[in-house]
Design an enzyme around this catalytic site. Sequence first.
Site, PDB file in Angstrom:
ATOM      1  N   LYS A 189       0.574  -1.262   0.177  1.00 27.39           N
ATOM      2  CA  LYS A 189      -0.074   0.000  -0.081  1.00 27.39           C
ATOM      3  C   LYS A 189       1.062   1.352  -0.028  1.00 27.39           C
ATOM      4  O   LYS A 189       0.311   2.567  -0.661  1.00 27.39           O
ATOM      5  CB  LYS A 189      -1.336   0.248   1.400  1.00 27.39           C
ATOM      6  CG  LYS A 189      -1.566   1.533   1.201  1.00 27.39           C
ATOM      7  CD  LYS A 189      -3.324   1.197   0.483  1.00 27.39           C
ATOM      8  CE  LYS A 189      -3.809   2.480   0.185  1.00 27.39           C
ATOM      9  NZ  LYS A 189      -4.530   2.614   1.505  1.00 27.39           N
ATOM     10  N   ASN A 193       0.341   4.619  -2.432  1.00 23.08           N
ATOM     11  CA  ASN A 193       0.614   5.367  -2.499  1.00 23.08           C
ATOM     12  C   ASN A 193       1.718   7.120  -2.296  1.00 23.08           C
ATOM     13  O   ASN A 193       1.812   8.057  -3.073  1.00 23.08           O
ATOM     14  CB  ASN A 193       0.308   6.123  -0.173  1.00 23.08           C
ATOM     15  CG  ASN A 193      -0.537   5.181  -0.157  1.00 23.08           C
ATOM     16  OD1 ASN A 193      -0.635   4.300   0.622  1.00 23.08           O
ATOM     17  ND2 ASN A 193      -1.763   5.341  -0.664  1.00 23.08           N
ATOM     18  N   ASN A 197      -0.166   9.403  -4.388  1.00 20.97           N
ATOM     19  CA  ASN A 197      -0.811  10.802  -3.782  1.00 20.97           C
ATOM     20  C   ASN A 197      -0.252  12.438  -4.152  1.00 20.97           C
ATOM     21  O   ASN A 197      -0.695  12.189  -4.591  1.00 20.97           O
ATOM     22  CB  ASN A 197      -0.391   9.756  -2.264  1.00 20.97           C
ATOM     23  CG  ASN A 197      -1.930   9.001  -1.915  1.00 20.97           C
ATOM     24  OD1 ASN A 197      -2.340   8.529  -3.055  1.00 20.97           O
ATOM     25  ND2 ASN A 197      -2.294   9.446  -0.938  1.00 20.97           N
ATOM     26  N   GLU A 272      -0.037  14.021   4.152  1.00 17.95           N
ATOM     27  CA  GLU A 272       0.945  12.853   4.945  1.00 17.95           C
ATOM     28  C   GLU A 272       2.277  12.444   3.661  1.00 17.95           C
ATOM     29  O   GLU A 272       2.544  11.608   4.488  1.00 17.95           O
ATOM     30  CB  GLU A 272       0.163  11.113   4.462  1.00 17.95           C
ATOM     31  CG  GLU A 272      -1.103  11.463   5.358  1.00 17.95           C
ATOM     32  CD  GLU A 272      -1.604  10.233   5.583  1.00 17.95           C
ATOM     33  OE1 GLU A 272      -2.075   9.279   6.747  1.00 17.95           O
ATOM     34  OE2 GLU A 272      -2.338  10.314   3.684  1.00 17.95           O
TER      35      GLU A 272
HETATM   36  O1  KPL Z   1      -5.349   5.329  -0.183  1.00 13.69           O
HETATM   37  C1  KPL Z   1      -6.028   6.247  -1.899  1.00 13.69           C
HETATM   38  C2  KPL Z   1      -5.348   7.229  -0.963  1.00 13.69           C
HETATM   39  O2  KPL Z   1      -5.640   8.605  -1.527  1.00 13.69           O
HETATM   40  O3  KPL Z   1      -4.354   8.460  -0.033  1.00 13.69           O
HETATM   41  C3  KPL Z   1      -5.733   5.553  -2.560  1.00 13.69           C
HETATM   42  C4  KPL Z   1      -5.977   4.049  -2.910  1.00 13.69           C
HETATM   43  C5  KPL Z   1      -4.881   6.167  -3.487  1.00 13.69           C
HETATM   44  C6  KPL Z   1      -7.206   5.771  -3.217  1.00 13.69           C
HETATM   45  O4  KPL Z   1      -7.178   7.567  -3.693  1.00 13.69           O
END
Ligand code: KPL
Length: 305
Positions: A189, A193, A197, A272
Amino acid sequence: MDEKTVVLGGGSLGLLLAGKLYAAGRECVVWTRTREQAERLNAEGLALEEAGGGERLLPAFACAWENAEPMDGIVLLAVKQTALTERFLARLFELVAPGGTVVAFQNGIGHIEALRDALPDREIVAAVTTEGALRLNGARVRHTGSGDIRLGDDGHTRRERLQAVERMLTEGGFSVFLSKQLNNEMMRKLLINAVINPLTAILRIPNGEIANSPDRLELARALFRETHDVLGAYGLEGEAADLWNAILRVGEATAGNRSSMLQDVEAGRETEVEAINGMIVRMAIGKGLDAPWNRMATALVKALK
Ligand code: KPL
């Protein structure tokens, strides 16, 4: 009777979780940061715009977290990793009694250890999600993309607690998996991100737009390669091609979504990026590697106004 359930956080993910649970007939309380949002939810209810179209207006029960009463049920912790300050953790310790369960939905890594240290005698469940959500106002949320929720079983959490959380979220209509590879799920994950992001935040585009131009895809690929190398040095499993495809799939499944980092930038909130790309830079240093793309992404996101 269902045990007491709290959704802590009235942002995009918190409202999505609460809305889906209300829609499934589960009683839960939303602990919000502000009194205004709690009052609005109690007065207006929570409007949930479903991913497949359609809208539901659901009665909601909310309380500002400064006024909340201690409980020992399940807390779905839907606040950013940046919110987990010492002060916040001390208040959480007061509010979640021993025996209670905290389900941590934060992006990044390192927060599970911080929660375990701050909340002894409570069960901590790690949740890694690729659901897309957008808070339209304090009492309205749009489910912008269906992903899944992986609940981490790293051997610390009681099976019965994990299953209670799995049951509840499944009843709420989420695709839920129990994973024995917690660290790998979190690193996977983090990789997703670290690519999606910052690019969506810097370019101010929805997730689906990354794949819609060769230039943007090239940037994404460069960030991906570097991040994959760093996380690989920490044991991230999986073929590079599969992981790259996983990123493309998340981009597609959440195409209309504005990433959480873009939402933070647009709302003028702290992002973040330090917990995501900044973390990759620090991890790289820890292994004697360099991570210029992640350094650049961190600096650019921090410079956004
Ligand atoms: O986790 C996400 C986020 O926006 O922080 C995703 C999976 C990219 C979905 O927008």
